[in-house]
Design an enzyme around this catalytic site. Structure first.
Site, PDB file in Angstrom:
ATOM      1  N   TYR A 173       0.848  -1.196   0.000  1.00  0.00           N
ATOM      2  CA  TYR A 173       0.000   0.000   0.000  1.00  0.00           C
ATOM      3  C   TYR A 173       0.881   1.244   0.000  1.00  0.00           C
ATOM      4  CZ  TYR A 173      -2.901   3.804   1.662  1.00  0.00           C
ATOM      5  OH  TYR A 173      -3.538   5.011   1.771  1.00  0.00           O
ATOM      6  N   GLU A 194      -3.642   7.421  -4.023  1.00  0.00           N
ATOM      7  CA  GLU A 194      -3.420   6.130  -3.357  1.00  0.00           C
ATOM      8  C   GLU A 194      -3.248   5.002  -4.375  1.00  0.00           C
ATOM      9  OE1 GLU A 194      -5.893   5.005   0.387  1.00  0.00           O
ATOM     10  OE2 GLU A 194      -6.852   3.963  -1.267  1.00  0.00           O
TER      11      GLU A 194
END
Lengths: 295, 376
Positions: free
Chosen positions: B101, B189
């Site tokens: 992530y 993101e």
């Protein structure tokens, strides 16, 4: 005493020739604020209503008039620059009314402010008023305030007026009322204001009006518990706000499970601070916790 | 403002972040053609502006062009959390050795951007933050300098052992920060950022949210806005410069100021009613705005009464009252309206409104109670 502004405030209005700037310059003057200068690039040398001198730069306004406080009414795309200009000219307090400044711009203004020792209130705020000093900087409606000893700090505009109106109607005047603004990045937060109220001999009780989004209220609750010996009454708006939606103010948004009214109310209750369920309860809670604040 | 994954990937591609080949399509046939062109396995992904697409069955791996067509057919038109899928992204599938992530958001408390990175990719970061917070690494960025190479390297180094991979991740982190910065994002993101068995690093998902206040200088991003994914009332309100959010209740609200508008909704709930909306008409008293506001509220068949709550500060109550009278004359209103006006020039306002068929309330509390009673 009052906080952040007083009878020594010498105000320069940035954007004095604009629609909002000119209207509120007259309003602030009528209330009693000492306005010493205006700034509109390109209109230097002129005068506002034949009285207040207009300059091209804040620096010049400071040099010529001794201005120590500025209020900004310029449009959002130019407002971050206006804050920096005032800061660079060594203005002590900058109050930015403008709404809609991009967050990226504000994130660059912050380190600039810190390097110069200037306090910023706002942006996206109604300003600040000290009724006992007949001084207001911003857009708050002067007629609903009265001198007294309750300090008010809020992220909102009209909700603050609603609460102040009820305080005034119930005999509670105000020492200073500070609208800290509804944006995600602001210059003066709850803690800065609470700290100033704690040190202010005229303030006997504080009303704090918060709303959804961020963690300022939670941090304020901790701070009050540790540092304030004056009674505080809190109110939080946005209990019915859905997740992920911006509720008018850019900063009023619940992201995931964070920033909810519920967690903020719990933080205050945990710190032993009474929270009004509805706005009309606030005056009664002040009466209960600080009966001596009615003057 | 939210944009779709395929749009965010386009921004990534322009910013030099490796993403697999892919295109957005609106028909099963087009999905078939693309899958055939790419050869091998493809992912068929619903393009909707909500999370949880995978769990809702909106993301499928197709081994053949025929499967791609079948999945596209099933996903197109699917309802995911109230939104209809109108587009699918068909993209080359990537072999996964590890999922990471990486995200950039604005940290409100620190007043600067923060890059978050975690070796626990592929699951929601909120979940990681709750269950295993020690797996999230954070570095704050000074917006004046941007993401410095050593900062990205240090974050990347915490995610992988192979330095060849670390170098690629570090470069992607720097580029992701650049995308965040140049698009005025509030969030950028990649989840997951995938390390393939052969040691390549590829972004197989992309999410970018843009700061609404910056859209005036981000015309390319404003053009990406998907109006079909938004409530029609909210779209109309934005055009009129009003803040509006639709809720499920039956008491419509017209309020000046965001804080007071939220407090009004809360009060309706406290007294046992349900607010139909959030609406801030701002400091203005222009009749046009009031007409637009009332029309948006009236378009909701759930609304059974309307509560107008105005605190006249600088905005004078008599101005607002004149605006309302003009608005009411233009409209065909058949719902009960409760109005509460307090503040500057309140008396004059009441006289102006006395000819109208309205319920007036002296306080916010009284007004809310009356509006609930009339709605039920």
């Amino acid at each position: 005493m009052s906080i952040f502004i007083d009878e020594n405030t010498r105000l320069v209005v940035q954007g004095i020739t604009g629609r909002d700037g000119s209207f509120h310059t007259s309003q602030m003057e009528q209330y009693g604020t000492r306005i010493v200068a205006g700034v509109t690039p390109g209109k230097g040398g002129g005068r506002f209503e034949d009285r207040i001198p207009i300059f091209n730069t804040v620096k010049e306004a400071v040099e010529k008039t001794g201005a120590n406080t500025s209020v900004i009414y310029v449009r959002a795309p130019f407002a971050a620059d206006a804050i920096c200009e005032a800061t660079d000219a060594r203005i002590e307090l900058v109050v930015c009314i403008s709404e809609g400044i991009p967050v990226r711009d504000m994130s660059r203004v912050m380190p600039f402010l810190r390097s110069k020792n200037t306090r910023l209130i706002g942006p996206n705020c109604p300003g600040i008023i000290a009724p006992g000093k007949k001084t207001k900087v911003g857009i708050l409606p002067g007629n609903i305030f009265k001198p007294g000893s309750v300090g008010v700090v809020s992220r909102s505009g009209t909700l603050t007026y609603e609460v102040v109106f009820q305080l005034t109607s119930n005999g509670f005047g105000q020492s200073t009322c500070v609208g800290i603004g509804g944006d995600p990045l602001i210059g003066t937060d709850f803690i800065d204001t609470l700290d100033a109220f704690q040190k202010d001999s005229e303030t006997e009780a504080v009303v704090l009006i918060g709303e959804i989004g961020g963690t300022d209220e939670q941090e304020a609750a901790e701070f009050i518990k540790k540092n304030l010996d004056k009674p505080v009454v809190a109110f939080i708006a946005g209990q019915t706000a859905p997740e992920g939606k911006r509720m008018g103010h850019a900063g009023a948004i619940v992201s995931g499970a964070s920033g909810t009214a519920k967690e903020k109310i719990e933080a205050f209750e945990k710190a032993g601070i009474p929270v009004a369920r509805i706005p009309s309860e606030i005056a009664a809670l002040v009466e209960k916790t600080a009966p001596g604040a009615r003057k | 403002m939210k944009i779709h994954e395929y749009q965010a990937k386009e921004l990534f591609r322009k910013g030099g972040i490796p993403v697999p080949r892919g295109e957005v399509v609106t028909t099963p046939e087009a999905a078939y053609d693309l899958a055939k062109e790419y050869g091998g396995t493809v992912a068929v992904k619903a393009q909707v502006l909500v999370g949880g697409r995978g769990k809702a069955g909106g993301v499928k791996l197709a081994k053949t062009p025929d499967e791609a067509r079948q999945y596209a057919e099933a996903i197109l038109g699917m309802d995911i959390k109230g939104l209809t899928v109108e587009r699918v992204l068909v993209t080359e599938a990537v072999d996964i050795a590890k999922e990471i992530y990486v995200g950039v958001i604005m940290d409100r408390s620190a007043q600067k951007p923060v890059i978050m990175a975690s070796a626990a990719g592929g699951v929601e970061i909120e979940e990681v933050a709750r269950e295993t917070p020690e797996l999230i690494h954070r570095t704050h960025i000074d917006p004046r300098y941007g993401a410095l190479a050593f900062q990205s390297r240090a974050l990347a180094g915490a995610l992988h052992e192979d330095f060849k991979v670390v170098r690629q991740i570090a470069a992607i982190i720097e580029k992701l920060y650049d995308v965040f910065e140049t698009t005025d994002a509030s969030l950028a993101e990649i989840n997951p950022l995938v390390v393939t068995p052969s040691g390549e690093v590829v972004a197989i998902d992309a999410k970018v949210n843009v700061d609404d206040s910056a859209l005036y200088r981000q015309a390319d991003l404003e053009a990406m806005r998907d109006l079909s994914a938004e409530d029609s009332g909210e779209v109309e309100a934005r055009k009129a410069d009003l803040s509006f959010v639709r809720l499920q209740g039956n008491v419509g609200c017209v309020v000046n100021g965001a804080g007071l508008a939220m407090a009004t909704m809360d009060l309706i709930k406290t007294y046992g009613g349900e607010p139909a909306n959030f609406l801030d008409i701002g400091g203005s008293s222009s009749p046009e705005k009031v007409v637009t506001a009332l029309n948006i509220i009236l378009s909701d068949p759930n609304v059974k009464s309307i509560f107008i709550n105005i605190f006249g500060g600088i905005t004078r109550c008599d101005d607002v009252a004149r605006g309302l009278v003009t608005a009411f004359k233009e409209m065909d209103l058949n719902l009960p309206i409760v109005i509460r006006l307090t503040g500057t020039n309140e008396k004059e306002a009441k006289e102006i409104l006395s000819e109208m068929d309205l319920h007036t309330a002296p306080t916010m509390d009284d007004g809310v109670k009356k509006a609930i009673e009339l709605a039920n």
